[in-house]
Write an enzyme that holds these catalytic residues in place. Structure first.
Site, PDB file in Angstrom:
ATOM      1  N   GLY A 122      30.436  37.782  39.218  1.00 41.03           N
ATOM      2  CA  GLY A 122      30.592  37.258  37.917  1.00 41.03           C
ATOM      3  C   GLY A 122      29.722  37.634  36.818  1.00 41.03           C
ATOM      4  N   CYS A 164      59.154  49.746  29.179  1.00 46.74           N
ATOM      5  CA  CYS A 164      60.417  48.912  28.219  1.00 46.74           C
ATOM      6  C   CYS A 164      60.041  47.673  28.330  1.00 46.74           C
ATOM      7  CB  CYS A 164      61.655  49.368  28.870  1.00 46.74           C
ATOM      8  SG  CYS A 164      63.115  49.232  28.084  1.00 46.74           S
ATOM      9  N   GLU A 165      59.030  47.288  27.685  1.00 48.28           N
ATOM     10  CA  GLU A 165      58.503  45.746  27.688  1.00 48.28           C
ATOM     11  C   GLU A 165      57.791  45.629  26.327  1.00 48.28           C
ATOM     12  OE1 GLU A 165      57.756  43.240  30.603  1.00 48.28           O
ATOM     13  OE2 GLU A 165      58.161  44.777  32.194  1.00 48.28           O
ATOM     14  N   TYR A 167      38.563  46.869  37.305  1.00 44.05           N
ATOM     15  CA  TYR A 167      39.814  46.158  37.502  1.00 44.05           C
ATOM     16  C   TYR A 167      40.827  46.928  36.433  1.00 44.05           C
ATOM     17  CZ  TYR A 167      37.011  42.439  39.132  1.00 44.05           C
ATOM     18  OH  TYR A 167      36.158  41.987  40.151  1.00 44.05           O
TER      19      TYR A 167
HETATM   20  N1  LLP Z   1      33.243  38.195  44.797  1.00 44.22           N
HETATM   21  C1  LLP Z   1      34.317  37.650  44.998  1.00 44.22           C
HETATM   22  C2  LLP Z   1      34.901  36.717  46.224  1.00 44.22           C
HETATM   23  C3  LLP Z   1      35.361  37.719  44.202  1.00 44.22           C
HETATM   24  O1  LLP Z   1      36.677  37.250  44.101  1.00 44.22           O
HETATM   25  C4  LLP Z   1      35.088  38.698  42.875  1.00 44.22           C
HETATM   26  C5  LLP Z   1      36.208  38.679  41.959  1.00 44.22           C
HETATM   27  C6  LLP Z   1      34.070  39.307  42.657  1.00 44.22           C
HETATM   28  C7  LLP Z   1      33.039  39.093  43.779  1.00 44.22           C
HETATM   29  C8  LLP Z   1      33.606  39.888  41.568  1.00 44.22           C
HETATM   30  O2  LLP Z   1      33.619  39.404  40.554  1.00 44.22           O
HETATM   31  P1  LLP Z   1      32.878  40.065  39.295  1.00 44.22           P
HETATM   32  O3  LLP Z   1      31.445  40.278  39.297  1.00 44.22           O
HETATM   33  O4  LLP Z   1      33.590  41.519  38.929  1.00 44.22           O
HETATM   34  O5  LLP Z   1      33.328  39.379  38.083  1.00 44.22           O
HETATM   35  N2  LLP Z   1      41.290  41.143  37.473  1.00 44.22           N
HETATM   36  C9  LLP Z   1      40.219  40.601  36.858  1.00 44.22           C
HETATM   37  C10 LLP Z   1      39.077  39.943  37.669  1.00 44.22           C
HETATM   38  C11 LLP Z   1      39.279  39.152  38.717  1.00 44.22           C
HETATM   39  C12 LLP Z   1      37.959  39.098  39.848  1.00 44.22           C
HETATM   40  C13 LLP Z   1      38.470  38.438  41.103  1.00 44.22           C
HETATM   41  N3  LLP Z   1      37.401  38.086  41.794  1.00 44.22           N
HETATM   42  C14 LLP Z   1      39.950  41.158  35.413  1.00 44.22           C
HETATM   43  O6  LLP Z   1      40.373  42.171  35.404  1.00 44.22           O
HETATM   44  O7  LLP Z   1      38.901  40.478  34.510  1.00 44.22           O
END
Ligand code: LLP
Length: 434
Positions: A227, A353-354, A389
């Protein structure tokens, strides 16, 4: 955000074809090694959340820097294994955190003996029935956890993740019945919150774990999730790990004291480690206008050859990514081009096409035009901070074929994932009687 003057984007684009991703190994290594060093210094264990970017060299870099892995699927575990991360769960280098065991996940956990981190009592029974005999982690929904947008909240009543606090008794009973020790308590505070929100929430998480620990006598590890925010907008401040460090120290001290045994504290960022090291490079194919009429306001549409099939974040969350114009023929060591051109308000849109295939969006607006030096057909446009991502969330909608990925290291580029072809797309087609 990458300094585009370091890359011969025009040359790379003509070799690889647009759109393509570029990941800068040096930039990524800089961020990762600083993080890994600090984590070690404070006696913590760091995992990389593979879901942010699963490219092979990225995983190898994380392993070389001494990080472990948080995988989100059986196949992410296997990709980590191929990149050289060891199996085993004592202590686990690879953890599999999932809300549901799908496909090969159960099988992979048993076979590779990686640590399963579960989100329901039923998953514990599934593990036992699949013959798994080892420690488990329990992912808790702490009741809070705010992300960039609601879809990125990973805790609270609107989040499907983990086990709600009231239901923990059921998990303890299921684990005792199955004879599987709960060795890890885990929570994730939300992905990409604001800087103060992040610190506050991690502190609250530590408080919560301090409270819960006595109920889990076999727990030796507490995982505070990922996070850590990344600054996507030019005016945003980068997160300073210095403010995380006292939280780490406090967590280790308070948790170990409460448990009266050493507790290993883990953190597992994804975005923070890779977001700023990657870009998506796309070609402007056309610039066209609509005119204001009684139905609404007109816009300048900059039509590029990348779409939400390549980078989904703006379409899915209204996420902001900085976009830079690199003028055609800027040559080797291309600089951001077009700086001399007059700035105009532009909507950058893709080939799908969106109507939602637009990169300049906001959380609330379908079109959120941006001022930029007026792009021209043939220019390259670079979407910054696409390392997390990005490629991993791409699809082959419209049978487009996923973009190639380039690894940039020591002044040279290598294709690490080639463009997806028609043959790739149809490779699964079959005609099997049932
Ligand atoms: N650990 C777990 C169990 C998680 O579910 C996630 C992210 C992380 C670690 C890593 O989180 P980070 O440090 O990257 O914030 N697709 C979205 C982000 C979804 C993340 C879901 N889980 C985006 O593009 O912002």
């Amino acid at each position: 955000m990458l300094d585009l003057s370091h890359y011969p984007l025009d040359r790379l684009a003509s070799r690889v074809g647009t759109p393509f991703y570029l990941h800068d190994a040096g930039i990524m290594r800089g961020t990762v090694s600083r993080f890994a060093e600090l984590v070690r210094e404070h006696g913590l264990f760091g995992r990389y959340a593979v879901k942010a970017n699963a490219a092979r060299p990225v995983l190898e870099l994380m392993r070389a820097e001494g990080l472990g892995v948080d995988a989100g699927s059986g196949n992410e575990v296997l990709r980590a294994r191929r990149a050289g991360f060891p199996g085993g769960s004592d202590p686990a280098v690879i953890m599999l955190t999932t809300d549901v065991f799908r496909d090969n996940a159960l099988d992979v956990v048993s076979r590779e003996r990686v640590l399963p981190n579960v989100g329901s009592p039923r998953m514990i029974r599934e593990l036992r029935d699949a013959g798994y005999r080892g420690p488990v982690g329990v992912r808790i929904n702490p009741g809070f956890g705010h992300g960039v947008v609601e879809a990125c909240d990973t805790g609270g009543p609107s989040s499907k993740h983990g086990i709600w606090l009231d239901a923990l008794d059921g998990v303890r009973r299921a684990a005792a019945d199955a004879g599987l020790p709960v060795a890890v308590l885990h929570a994730h505070v939300g992905t990409g919150p604001t800087l103060p929100e992040f610190d506050t929430n991690v502190r609250k998480l530590v408080d919560l774990f301090v409270e819960l620990l006595p109920d889990f006598p076999e727990v030796g590890t507490v995982n505070l999730g990922g996070g850590i925010p990344h600054p996507y907008r030019p005016q945003e401040r980068a997160y300073d790990l210095a403010s995380y460090r006292p939280i780490w120290d406090e967590a280790v001290a308070r948790l170990s004291q409460r448990a009266a045994r050493p507790i290993r504290v883990e953190v597992e960022p994804g975005r923070y480690l890779v977001a700023g090291a990657g870009i998506l490079v796309t070609r402007v194919k056309e610039v066209k206008e609509t005119r204001t009429n009684e139905k609404g306001r007109g816009h300048t549409f900059v039509m590029v050859d990348a779409g939400f099939c390549d980078l989904l974040r703006p379409a899915l969350y209204g996420s902001y990514h900085e976009i830079e114009v690199v003028s055609a023929g800027a040559g080797g060591g291309a600089a951001s081009g077009g700086a001399q051109r007059p700035s105009v308000s532009c909507v950058v849109a893709g080939p799908l096409c969106e109507s939602g295939d637009v990169f300049t969006r906001s959380e609330t607006e379908l079109l959120d035009p941006r001022m930029m030096p007026r792009p021209e057909a043939g220019d390259l446009l670079v979407v910054q901070d696409a390392g997390a991502y990005g490629a991993v969330m791409s699809s082959n909608y419209l049978s487009m074929g996923r973009a190639a990925e380039v690894w940039w290291e020591d002044g040279h580029g290598r294709i690490i994932s080639r463009r997806e072809t028609l043959e790739d797309l149809v490779a699964r087609e079959c005609d099997v009687a049932l």
